[in-house]
Design a protein around this motif. Structure first.
Motif, PDB file in Angstrom:
ATOM      1  N   THR A   1       0.771  -1.372  -0.007  1.00  0.00           N
ATOM      2  CA  THR A   1      -0.023  -0.035   0.021  1.00  0.00           C
ATOM      3  C   THR A   1       0.926   1.154  -0.058  1.00  0.00           C
ATOM      4  O   THR A   1       0.520   2.291  -0.727  1.00  0.00           O
ATOM      5  N   ARG A   2       2.007   1.324   0.968  1.00  0.00           N
ATOM      6  CA  ARG A   2       2.879   2.429   0.742  1.00  0.00           C
ATOM      7  C   ARG A   2       3.601   2.606  -0.593  1.00  0.00           C
ATOM      8  O   ARG A   2       3.957   3.775  -0.772  1.00  0.00           O
ATOM      9  N   ALA A   3       3.702   1.413  -1.291  1.00  0.00           N
ATOM     10  CA  ALA A   3       4.346   1.555  -2.500  1.00  0.00           C
ATOM     11  C   ALA A   3       3.430   1.942  -3.628  1.00  0.00           C
ATOM     12  O   ALA A   3       3.645   1.936  -4.881  1.00  0.00           O
ATOM     13  N   GLY A   4       2.228   2.024  -3.250  1.00  0.00           N
ATOM     14  CA  GLY A   4       1.238   2.444  -4.396  1.00  0.00           C
ATOM     15  C   GLY A   4       0.362   1.155  -5.008  1.00  0.00           C
ATOM     16  O   GLY A   4      -0.044   1.512  -5.845  1.00  0.00           O
ATOM     17  N   ARG A   5       0.697  -0.069  -4.318  1.00  0.00           N
ATOM     18  CA  ARG A   5       0.361  -1.213  -5.053  1.00  0.00           C
ATOM     19  C   ARG A   5      -1.054  -1.679  -4.268  1.00  0.00           C
ATOM     20  O   ARG A   5      -1.053  -1.810  -3.103  1.00  0.00           O
ATOM     21  N   HIS A   6      -2.223  -1.990  -4.900  1.00  0.00           N
ATOM     22  CA  HIS A   6      -3.348  -2.368  -4.311  1.00  0.00           C
ATOM     23  C   HIS A   6      -3.530  -3.793  -4.154  1.00  0.00           C
ATOM     24  O   HIS A   6      -3.283  -4.630  -5.160  1.00  0.00           O
TER      25      HIS A   6
ATOM     26  N   PRO B   1      -5.596   6.012  -3.991  1.00  0.00           N
ATOM     27  CA  PRO B   1      -4.736   5.559  -2.635  1.00  0.00           C
ATOM     28  C   PRO B   1      -5.704   5.057  -1.585  1.00  0.00           C
ATOM     29  O   PRO B   1      -6.906   5.157  -1.456  1.00  0.00           O
ATOM     30  N   GLU B   2      -5.064   4.411  -0.742  1.00  0.00           N
ATOM     31  CA  GLU B   2      -5.942   3.842   0.533  1.00  0.00           C
ATOM     32  C   GLU B   2      -6.376   4.907   1.281  1.00  0.00           C
ATOM     33  O   GLU B   2      -5.632   5.861   1.737  1.00  0.00           O
TER      34      GLU B   2
ATOM     35  N   SER C   1      -8.057   0.101  -7.453  1.00  0.00           N
ATOM     36  CA  SER C   1      -6.832  -0.348  -7.543  1.00  0.00           C
ATOM     37  C   SER C   1      -6.086   0.860  -7.864  1.00  0.00           C
ATOM     38  O   SER C   1      -4.736   0.906  -7.937  1.00  0.00           O
TER      39      SER C   1
END
Ligand code: SF4
Ligand code: FES
Length: 241
Positions: free
Chosen positions: A28-33, A232-233, A229
Motif C-alpha cells: 500500500t505504501r508503494a502504491g500497489r493495491h 490511494p488507500e 486499484s
C-alpha cells in the motif's frame, strides 16, 4: 550512506518494506493495491475476509497478516487467485442483502468496488436473503445489518480509536453477527457520535450517516471516478459531519 530498504517482489515488481511491516502495508505504501475488506492501515489485522490472499510458492497466505521478508516472491494476480477472490466476493453478496442500485453507499462501497475490480458480474450462488434488522434508533446514524460483512472495522475503531465499546462481534460460524453494546441492543442507546471513527469506517453501507446519503451525487463518488486499484488507500473512513 543510508542502507537500501529490503525488497520483496509482488508479481515481479520490487516493493521496499520497513522491518515489521506486513505485505499489504508495504504494498500500500508503494502504491500497489492488494484487494482487502477487513484490513485498515490504522488497526491490527483481523484476517477474516480472506480477500487479500496471495501466493508464495505453493502456499497461500493473507497479505494483511504476513510479514514482509527480503527476497519473497509474492503472487497477487493469476487465474486461480482471481477466481478465488471472485468466489469470496460472490459469497459475501449472497450471504447478505446487497441491492447496490438502491444503496446510499453505491459508488463509495469497498465491496462493490472490489467486486468490480475482480470482474464479478453476478451473484453466481443462490441468494440466502437473510432476515436481518435495520436499527434507525440513533438520531444521526443508521445501522442496516443487511449489508454487514462482519469485517470488524467498526468494532476495532470504537474500542481502539474512539475509546468506546459501541460494537462487538457475537456468535460463532454462520451465526456470527454484529452486536450493539447497549442494554437494549439499540444504537440510539449507545454513546456513539456521528463524528466517531466507528460511525464512518464501515466499508459498505451498513453504518450510514443520516441525512447525507446523496450529498455526493451518484456518478461522482470515490469509485465512480476510478477503479479501487488506482486510488490511494483512505485511512480515516467517511469524512466527519
Ligand atoms: S457494520 Fe460495517 S464496519 Fe461494522 S462489521 Fe459490519 S461491515 Fe464491518
Ligand atoms: S484484508 Fe486480509 S483477511 Fe481481510
Amino acid at each position: 550512506m543510508t542502507p537500501a530498504a529490503p525488497l520483496f517482489l509482488l508479481d515481479g515488481h520490487p516493493v521496499p518494506f520497513k522491518p515489521g511491516e506486513t505485505l499489504i502495508e508495504a504494498a500500500t505504501r508503494a502504491g500497489r493495491h492488494i484487494p482487502h475488506l477487513c484490513w485498515h492501515p490504522g488497526f491490527a489485522p483481523h484476517g477474516s475476509c480472506r480477500l487479500c490472499m496471495v501466493a508464495i510458492g505453493e502456499r497461500q497466505l493473507a497479505a494483511c497478516s504476513t510479514a514482509a521478508e527480503a527476497g519473497l516472491e509474492v503472487r497477487l494476480h493469476g487465474e486461480a487467485l482471481a477466481a478465488q477472490r471472485r468466489t469470496l466476493l460472490q459469497l459475501l453478496f449472497v450471504e447478505g442483502n446487497h441491492f447496490c442500485p438502491s444503496c446510499e453507499r453505491s459508488g463509495a462501497c469497498k465491496l462493490q468496488a472490489e467486486a468490480c475490480e475482480a470482474g464479478v458480474e453476478g451473484p453466481h450462488f443462490e441468494q440466502l436473503y437473510p432476515d436481518r434488522p435495520v436499527d434507525a434508533s440513533h438520531p444521526d446514524v443508521l445501522l442496516d445489518l443487511n449489508r454487514c460483512i462482519l469485517c470488524g472495522l467498526c468494532v476495532r475503531a470504537s474500542a481502539q480509536h474512539d475509546g468506546k465499546a459501541v460494537f462487538a462481534l457475537g456468535g460463532r460460524g454462520l451465526g456470527t453477527q454484529l452486536v450493539v453494546g447497549s442494554a437494549s441492543g439499540r444504537l440510539g442507546d449507545t454513546d456513539l457520535a456521528a463524528s466517531d471513527l466507528a460511525a464512518r469506517i464501515c466499508p459498505v453501507g451498513a453504518i450510514l450517516p443520516k441525512r447525507r446519503g446523496f450529498a455526493v451525487p451518484i456518478g461522482q463518488r470515490r469509485y465512480d471516478a476510478a477503479p479501487i486499484s488506482a486510488l490511494p488507500e483512505t485511512d480515516d473512513g467517511m469524512p466527519p459531519p
